[in-house]
Design a protein around this motif. Sequence first.
Motif, PDB file in Angstrom:
ATOM      1  N   HIS A  50      39.399  56.484  18.728  1.00  0.00           N
ATOM      2  CA  HIS A  50      40.489  55.514  18.829  1.00  0.00           C
ATOM      3  C   HIS A  50      41.734  56.112  19.481  1.00  0.00           C
ATOM      4  O   HIS A  50      42.803  55.522  19.414  1.00  0.00           O
ATOM      5  CB  HIS A  50      40.838  54.969  17.441  1.00  0.00           C
ATOM      6  CG  HIS A  50      39.645  54.450  16.694  1.00  0.00           C
ATOM      7  ND1 HIS A  50      39.280  54.924  15.443  1.00  0.00           N
ATOM      8  CD2 HIS A  50      38.720  53.535  17.035  1.00  0.00           C
ATOM      9  CE1 HIS A  50      38.186  54.303  15.043  1.00  0.00           C
ATOM     10  NE2 HIS A  50      37.820  53.460  15.994  1.00  0.00           N
ATOM     11  N   PHE A  78      42.005  53.750  22.356  1.00  0.00           N
ATOM     12  CA  PHE A  78      41.475  52.400  22.196  1.00  0.00           C
ATOM     13  C   PHE A  78      41.744  51.835  20.805  1.00  0.00           C
ATOM     14  O   PHE A  78      42.004  52.571  19.851  1.00  0.00           O
ATOM     15  CB  PHE A  78      39.969  52.415  22.474  1.00  0.00           C
ATOM     16  CG  PHE A  78      39.636  53.062  23.789  1.00  0.00           C
ATOM     17  CD1 PHE A  78      39.914  52.425  24.985  1.00  0.00           C
ATOM     18  CD2 PHE A  78      39.072  54.336  23.829  1.00  0.00           C
ATOM     19  CE1 PHE A  78      39.637  53.037  26.196  1.00  0.00           C
ATOM     20  CE2 PHE A  78      38.787  54.951  25.032  1.00  0.00           C
ATOM     21  CZ  PHE A  78      39.074  54.303  26.224  1.00  0.00           C
ATOM     22  N   TYR A  79      41.670  50.518  20.719  1.00  0.00           N
ATOM     23  CA  TYR A  79      41.841  49.847  19.429  1.00  0.00           C
ATOM     24  C   TYR A  79      40.766  50.318  18.450  1.00  0.00           C
ATOM     25  O   TYR A  79      39.691  50.770  18.852  1.00  0.00           O
ATOM     26  CB  TYR A  79      41.744  48.331  19.599  1.00  0.00           C
ATOM     27  CG  TYR A  79      42.993  47.680  20.150  1.00  0.00           C
ATOM     28  CD1 TYR A  79      44.204  47.769  19.466  1.00  0.00           C
ATOM     29  CD2 TYR A  79      42.965  46.953  21.344  1.00  0.00           C
ATOM     30  CE1 TYR A  79      45.354  47.157  19.954  1.00  0.00           C
ATOM     31  CE2 TYR A  79      44.102  46.339  21.841  1.00  0.00           C
ATOM     32  CZ  TYR A  79      45.293  46.448  21.142  1.00  0.00           C
ATOM     33  OH  TYR A  79      46.430  45.847  21.630  1.00  0.00           O
ATOM     34  N   SER A  80      41.047  50.167  17.186  1.00  0.00           N
ATOM     35  CA  SER A  80      40.076  50.519  16.149  1.00  0.00           C
ATOM     36  C   SER A  80      39.331  49.270  15.691  1.00  0.00           C
ATOM     37  O   SER A  80      39.685  48.149  16.057  1.00  0.00           O
ATOM     38  CB  SER A  80      40.791  51.173  14.959  1.00  0.00           C
ATOM     39  OG  SER A  80      41.754  50.284  14.422  1.00  0.00           O
ATOM     40  N   ARG A  99      37.766  47.487  19.244  1.00  0.00           N
ATOM     41  CA  ARG A  99      37.559  48.637  20.140  1.00  0.00           C
ATOM     42  C   ARG A  99      36.644  48.290  21.312  1.00  0.00           C
ATOM     43  O   ARG A  99      36.907  48.675  22.450  1.00  0.00           O
ATOM     44  CB  ARG A  99      36.975  49.815  19.361  1.00  0.00           C
ATOM     45  CG  ARG A  99      36.768  51.068  20.215  1.00  0.00           C
ATOM     46  CD  ARG A  99      36.328  52.256  19.355  1.00  0.00           C
ATOM     47  NE  ARG A  99      36.214  53.470  20.154  1.00  0.00           N
ATOM     48  CZ  ARG A  99      35.104  53.894  20.726  1.00  0.00           C
ATOM     49  NH1 ARG A  99      33.974  53.210  20.552  1.00  0.00           N
ATOM     50  NH2 ARG A  99      35.093  55.007  21.444  1.00  0.00           N
ATOM     51  N   GLU A 100      35.557  47.570  21.048  1.00  0.00           N
ATOM     52  CA  GLU A 100      34.577  47.281  22.089  1.00  0.00           C
ATOM     53  C   GLU A 100      34.713  45.850  22.589  1.00  0.00           C
ATOM     54  O   GLU A 100      34.884  44.917  21.808  1.00  0.00           O
ATOM     55  CB  GLU A 100      33.161  47.515  21.572  1.00  0.00           C
ATOM     56  CG  GLU A 100      32.869  48.967  21.225  1.00  0.00           C
ATOM     57  CD  GLU A 100      31.397  49.210  20.973  1.00  0.00           C
ATOM     58  OE1 GLU A 100      30.572  48.338  21.352  1.00  0.00           O
ATOM     59  OE2 GLU A 100      31.057  50.267  20.414  1.00  0.00           O
ATOM     60  N   LEU A 157      35.303  49.576  26.514  1.00  0.00           N
ATOM     61  CA  LEU A 157      36.292  49.830  25.465  1.00  0.00           C
ATOM     62  C   LEU A 157      37.644  49.230  25.830  1.00  0.00           C
ATOM     63  O   LEU A 157      38.034  49.231  27.002  1.00  0.00           O
ATOM     64  CB  LEU A 157      36.429  51.338  25.243  1.00  0.00           C
ATOM     65  CG  LEU A 157      35.136  52.079  24.903  1.00  0.00           C
ATOM     66  CD1 LEU A 157      35.406  53.572  24.753  1.00  0.00           C
ATOM     67  CD2 LEU A 157      34.499  51.515  23.637  1.00  0.00           C
ATOM     68  N   ASP A 179      44.373  50.357  23.492  1.00  0.00           N
ATOM     69  CA  ASP A 179      45.356  49.986  22.476  1.00  0.00           C
ATOM     70  C   ASP A 179      46.733  50.007  23.133  1.00  0.00           C
ATOM     71  O   ASP A 179      47.372  51.047  23.242  1.00  0.00           O
ATOM     72  CB  ASP A 179      45.315  50.969  21.307  1.00  0.00           C
ATOM     73  CG  ASP A 179      46.262  50.583  20.176  1.00  0.00           C
ATOM     74  OD1 ASP A 179      47.136  49.715  20.405  1.00  0.00           O
ATOM     75  OD2 ASP A 179      46.147  51.162  19.082  1.00  0.00           O
TER      76      ASP A 179
END
Length: 681
Positions: free
Chosen positions: A287, A290-292, A296-297, A304, A307
Amino acid sequence: MIIMKQKSKFLKLVKNDSWLEPYNDAIQGRHDQVLWKLNQLTQDGKTSLSDFADGHLYFGLHRTDRNWVFREWAPNATRIFLIGDFNGWKESEAYELKPIGTSGNWEVSLPLSAMKHGDLYKMKVYWDGGSGERIPAWCQRVVQDDDTKIFSAQVWEPAEKYVFKKQNFRPKRNPLLIYECHIGMAQDAERVGTYNEFRENVLPRIIKDGYNCIQIMAIQEHPYYGSFGYHVSSFFAASSRFGTPEELKQLIDEAHKHGIAVIMDLVQSHAVKNEVEGLGNLCGDPHQFFYSGERREHPAWDSLCFDYGKNEVIHFLLSNCKYWLTEFNFDGFRFDGVTSMLYYSHGLGESFNGYGDYFNGHQDGNAITYLTLANLLIHEVKPSAFTIAEEVSGMPGLAAPFKDGGYGFDYRMAMNIPDFWIKLIKEFRDEDWKPSSIFWELTNRRAEEHNISYCESHDQALVGDKTIIFRLIDSDMYWHFRIGDETIGVDRGIALHKIIRLLTASTINGGYLNFMGNEFGHPEWIDFPREGNGWSYKYARRQWNLVDNKELCYQYLGEFDRLMLELLKSERNFQKLPVVEVWHNDEDKVLAYSRGDLLFVYNLNPQRSFTDYGFQVPEGTYYIALNTDSYSFGGRGIIGDCKSVLTDPDPLLKKYGKGWLRLYIPARSGIVLRKVAKGKR
């Protein structure tokens, strides 16, 4: 200096559209969020956004007069080594990075003898519970081994760096005429093309055709060629499969020399999942960028999602924008996948039937803030640069200035238009086409936002879809596209291909886009080499030999496209002239509208021609400036080129300065007439 919030009751965006008044607070809230973030990133105005976006000058590998310096943001790492050709790909203390305080940044300084231009390298990263080889996030050169297919970063410090010869280039945007292209598939041969081949062989065609902007796809490095460049792994590296950075710079410089702007298809809406080549798991934290959780996906793209709420991610992406502008002299960007960024749903399954759908709390405020900051940065770094949003939902204000409450894009893609043409061709007989519906679809847009209109882009040429020419003619293109051997279906297809383009290009309010080869009706689809086609390049190329062959009909479409653009450019600031409907009759299938001194007349009737069809227009003499039915464009040549027509007087129209223009309009044709100024031909 602290940037103050705007205190007016309504932002200009809302003042221009009363339907937005119920959502004024939401629009103001988004505006204020950007101002708050801007103040935070610039230390309340003590620095500039451009200064903030200098990450590419700090991170990655850099050669100074005294040493090599390498830095990486890896907050979850416990140890990092540089491994490569220079140390036998073995970890050594001399090449170990050290943490810089508690910032999450790592650094190593090395003597100039420690590595050389061309050396391959990677990071060996350790974290609690694991380790792995990684390509640095900020690296500016990545290459793939021809045999092993393994990607590595590469030390890139050539003895002579490219110096741009064309300085202070300013793009022409009156109107903006974009040639969308892909370097790799821009040649006849069944292989990957190069920057040099494009510059030498394709750029002259674009110059001759009259386009004033190139939009290049797939520049950022991507592991899978067949992704069309949309699964990016190294955001700061120009794809090495097409050549060197110097060769890309030379291409851009040569385009500028001929007055052609160059923008790139910028992918910041998502990233490839790959961990070794990409950012998926740079230092044991999936993360980091990227978003959690579920965000995320991307559910549809197998990729991905960044964030955009993290300042470090904003720093990475804004620096990416500045890097391409300053290092390669690009003139702007077409931002890919903006709809996916704007909504938590990525726009999937959404209908967007009313304004409430844009302000229902399902929008990603972080992404909206980032996109607005990106536009502010780009115009700060390079005031002549311009941005285009690929966005399908119709989000209000996307291409409105930030000061007015918008997001700051210069243009938005008119993605409704190609969808409309495809639906019309697929689902309606020619006899059922309605000129009034066509005119409404082509001119239905927000007055304060500029659009890029197009009949078809690369999307409509991919496997699973069909280009307009293929939908119109289909297999007859293979057997009956030789001059003198045309079938009725071929004649119909050629006629409608020209009319559709003229209708679309002549109703723009910003710019016009064409994907390479489609201007001359390139046959077949685009299909990159993949397992399913035996890794063939047969459909990942452009067959220029077809338009060059004077025995084939492709030349007709290519020549029409060239003269159509020449006509549009002949009217100063054509895109700003009002589109004034003169007449439509859905039963006759006749449409007419004017722009400046140009009058556009269409007869979409597939069978019936009209004699002395009358239009009320300003009195004077008109001559035919362009005729889709000309012999030169594969038409029947019923009307002579450059024929002059004088309006007939009418006592009832005299006080309005108008008369009757009576024309012969052949079936399935489009005619453009120019009003002659008094005292001139």
